[in-house]
Design a protein around this motif. Structure first.
Motif, PDB file in Angstrom:
ATOM      1  N   HIS A  63       0.858  -1.202   0.000  1.00 35.86           N
ATOM      2  CA  HIS A  63       0.000   0.000   0.000  1.00 35.86           C
ATOM      3  C   HIS A  63       0.884   1.239   0.000  1.00 35.86           C
ATOM      4  O   HIS A  63       1.478   1.587   1.018  1.00 35.86           O
ATOM      5  N   HIS A  77       1.396   5.439  -1.805  1.00 33.92           N
ATOM      6  CA  HIS A  77       0.966   6.558  -2.657  1.00 33.92           C
ATOM      7  C   HIS A  77       2.199   7.126  -3.340  1.00 33.92           C
ATOM      8  O   HIS A  77       3.062   7.708  -2.683  1.00 33.92           O
ATOM      9  N   ARG A 124       1.871   9.236  -5.983  1.00 38.71           N
ATOM     10  CA  ARG A 124       1.478  10.550  -6.535  1.00 38.71           C
ATOM     11  C   ARG A 124       1.782  10.633  -8.032  1.00 38.71           C
ATOM     12  O   ARG A 124       1.922   9.618  -8.702  1.00 38.71           O
ATOM     13  N   ASN A 156      -5.510   7.195  -5.922  1.00 39.70           N
ATOM     14  CA  ASN A 156      -6.227   8.436  -5.568  1.00 39.70           C
ATOM     15  C   ASN A 156      -5.512   9.688  -6.083  1.00 39.70           C
ATOM     16  O   ASN A 156      -5.139  10.577  -5.326  1.00 39.70           O
ATOM     17  N   THR A 216     -11.016  10.101   2.921  1.00 37.43           N
ATOM     18  CA  THR A 216      -9.602  10.461   3.068  1.00 37.43           C
ATOM     19  C   THR A 216      -9.152  11.332   1.906  1.00 37.43           C
ATOM     20  O   THR A 216      -9.993  11.782   1.106  1.00 37.43           O
ATOM     21  N   THR A 217      -7.845  11.580   1.789  1.00 41.33           N
ATOM     22  CA  THR A 217      -7.283  12.424   0.731  1.00 41.33           C
ATOM     23  C   THR A 217      -7.747  11.961  -0.657  1.00 41.33           C
ATOM     24  O   THR A 217      -7.616  10.782  -0.988  1.00 41.33           O
ATOM     25  N   HIS A 269     -10.137   1.050   2.217  1.00 37.33           N
ATOM     26  CA  HIS A 269      -9.928   2.066   3.262  1.00 37.33           C
ATOM     27  C   HIS A 269     -11.103   1.930   4.218  1.00 37.33           C
ATOM     28  O   HIS A 269     -12.217   2.326   3.883  1.00 37.33           O
ATOM     29  N   CYS A 293      -2.620  11.297  10.058  1.00 37.02           N
ATOM     30  CA  CYS A 293      -2.943  10.529   8.859  1.00 37.02           C
ATOM     31  C   CYS A 293      -4.310   9.909   9.091  1.00 37.02           C
ATOM     32  O   CYS A 293      -4.870   9.995  10.183  1.00 37.02           O
ATOM     33  N   LEU A 294      -4.835   9.276   8.067  1.00 33.98           N
ATOM     34  CA  LEU A 294      -6.108   8.564   8.200  1.00 33.98           C
ATOM     35  C   LEU A 294      -5.901   7.102   7.833  1.00 33.98           C
ATOM     36  O   LEU A 294      -5.179   6.823   6.872  1.00 33.98           O
ATOM     37  N   ASP A 325       1.611   2.721   3.514  1.00 33.87           N
ATOM     38  CA  ASP A 325       0.750   3.894   3.359  1.00 33.87           C
ATOM     39  C   ASP A 325       1.582   5.173   3.310  1.00 33.87           C
ATOM     40  O   ASP A 325       1.144   6.216   3.798  1.00 33.87           O
ATOM     41  N   ALA A 366       2.550   8.446   2.263  1.00 40.18           N
ATOM     42  CA  ALA A 366       1.616   9.373   1.606  1.00 40.18           C
ATOM     43  C   ALA A 366       2.163  10.793   1.690  1.00 40.18           C
ATOM     44  O   ALA A 366       1.808  11.558   2.587  1.00 40.18           O
ATOM     45  N   HIS A 380       2.917  14.643   1.366  1.00 41.69           N
ATOM     46  CA  HIS A 380       2.286  15.943   1.097  1.00 41.69           C
ATOM     47  C   HIS A 380       3.364  16.989   1.315  1.00 41.69           C
ATOM     48  O   HIS A 380       4.202  16.841   2.215  1.00 41.69           O
ATOM     49  N   ALA A 416      -4.002  14.920   5.447  1.00 38.13           N
ATOM     50  CA  ALA A 416      -3.740  13.641   6.118  1.00 38.13           C
ATOM     51  C   ALA A 416      -2.741  12.838   5.305  1.00 38.13           C
ATOM     52  O   ALA A 416      -2.896  12.704   4.095  1.00 38.13           O
ATOM     53  N   GLY A 417      -1.750  12.273   5.958  1.00 37.21           N
ATOM     54  CA  GLY A 417      -0.803  11.419   5.248  1.00 37.21           C
ATOM     55  C   GLY A 417       0.580  11.562   5.842  1.00 37.21           C
ATOM     56  O   GLY A 417       1.021  12.673   6.163  1.00 37.21           O
TER      57      GLY A 417
END
Ligand code: NCD
Ligand code: ZN
Ligand code: ZN
Length: 345
Positions: free
Chosen positions: A14, A16, A18, A42, A107-108, A137, A219-220, A248, A250, A252, A264-265
């Motif tokens: 899992h 991200h 981007r 996402n 979430t995001t 999720h 985060c979420l 996860d 993530a 930002h 969140a992340g």
């Protein structure tokens, strides 16, 4: 004392990655440690079709550092309008490894997520028949449910009924954060697995709220009480094949997290394996790290483990305060802290 740990190369189930400049900045960190990764869909707009997934996969491959040996495993972002034929076609053609369920606005970048999972029944049936994993999720989004209870309520009202009605469907319950989630996974059939992040093994909600608000620990699903962190540590290090590694990670931009409405992340990719192995070391379970990191995930997804290996050594390193990314910077998990282990390139 074990000073060196060599295990089959792990995968990240899992992450991200981007897009655009951020993808360019972060993909190398994941490719350095992991052989494969389940890439979250996402983006804006989300990766909802096989055509979008092929294109995103190409952008990831183009962003990889030279000589990287890394395979992105793509996921489809489910919406109320997902076409089962396109989804299963993408799975059979090899572009989709899994499909991702985001409850709308959980979430995001989840605004296009699913509003009524009852409507997805034909999609879930097709996935069960094809043997395609559903990544979830697991949080409800009802305004009247307390944010610290959203995972537990999701288990009770959505996940347990879904698994009961369609036990053939393989479900990866992602980034679990509570004793309730662990209890569900324990009691569920073998088609339910779960990923656990390094940060949920390291921090509880105090890390986010004591002595000032700590946006880089937000985060979420949100970190919960200590009893839940301890349940996660026991699950991850206890030897059960149902739990596997999913960072996860993530990213930002720093300013987007240090804001009146922070994103969140948590970005943990640069030191993901070190953060995990420290937990297994503290729990006296180094002999179980390979199962969690390198074997349980492929087994759940019906894939072979990686053939090569990686080595971690007991050698302290300090995590940087920030990492340049996408023309600004990202603050990594454990910034400024000392980790007792180092990944050997
Ligand atoms: N985990 C997070 O807090 N954020 C993720 C989305 C997600 O995995 O829920 C993100 O894309 O930023
Ligand atoms: Zn999520
Ligand atoms: Zn995520």
């Amino acid at each position: 004392m074990t000073e060196t740990l060599t295990i089959l190369r792990p995968d990240d189930w899992h992450v991200h990655l981007r897009d655009g400049a951020m993808l360019q900045s972060v993909v190398g960190a994941t490719a350095r440690q992991f052989g494969r990764a389940i890439v979250m869909p996402n983006l804006t707009p989300p990766v909802t079709t096989a055509a979008l997934a092929w294109a995103y996969r190409d952008r990831i491959m183009a962003a990889l550092p030279e000589r990287a040996q890394f395979t992105p495993l793509m996921t489809a972002y489910l919406t109320d309008d997902t076409d089962p034929a396109d989804l299963i076609g993408g799975f059979r053609d090899g572009v989709f490894t899994a499909a991702k369920l985001y409850p709308a606005n959980a979430t995001t970048n989840s605004a296009h997520g699913v509003t009524d999972i009852g409507k997805l029944r034909p999609v879930f049936e097709a996935m069960a028949e094809a043997g395609m994993v559903l990544c979830v999720h697991g949080e409800v989004t009802d305004a009247d449910i307390d944010i610290f209870d959203r995972e537990a309520v999701f288990v009770e009202t959505v996940l347990a009924p879904l698994h009961r009605d369609l036990p053939q469907l393989k479900i990866a319950f992602e980034h679990i954060t509570s004793r309730h989630a662990v209890d569900f996974v324990e009691s569920a059939g073998e088609n339910v697995g779960a990923t656990i992040t390094p940060h949920h093994l390291h921090i509880n909600r105090n890390a986010m709220l004591v002595g000032g608000m700590r946006p880089h620990h937000y985060c979420l699903p949100v970190a919960k009480r200590e009893e839940h962190r301890l349940a996660l540590r026991k699950a991850a290090t206890g030897g059960s094949a149902k739990y596997f590694l999913g960072t996860d990670s993530a990213p930002h931009e720093q300013h987007a997290k240090e804001s009146a409405c922070g994103c969140a992340g948590i970005y943990n990719a640069p030191h993901a394996l070190e953060a995990y192995v420290q937990v297994f070391d503290e729990e006296d379970a180094l002999d179980r790290f390979e199962g969690f990191a390198s074997l349980n995930g492929p087994r759940f997804y019906g894939l072979e483990p990686n053939a090569d290996s990686v080595t971690l050594v007991r050698r302290e390193q300090v995590v940087p305060e920030s990492i340049p990314a996408a023309d600004t910077q990202v603050v990594p998990f454990m910034a400024g802290k000392t980790i007792g282990w180092s990944f050997v390139d």
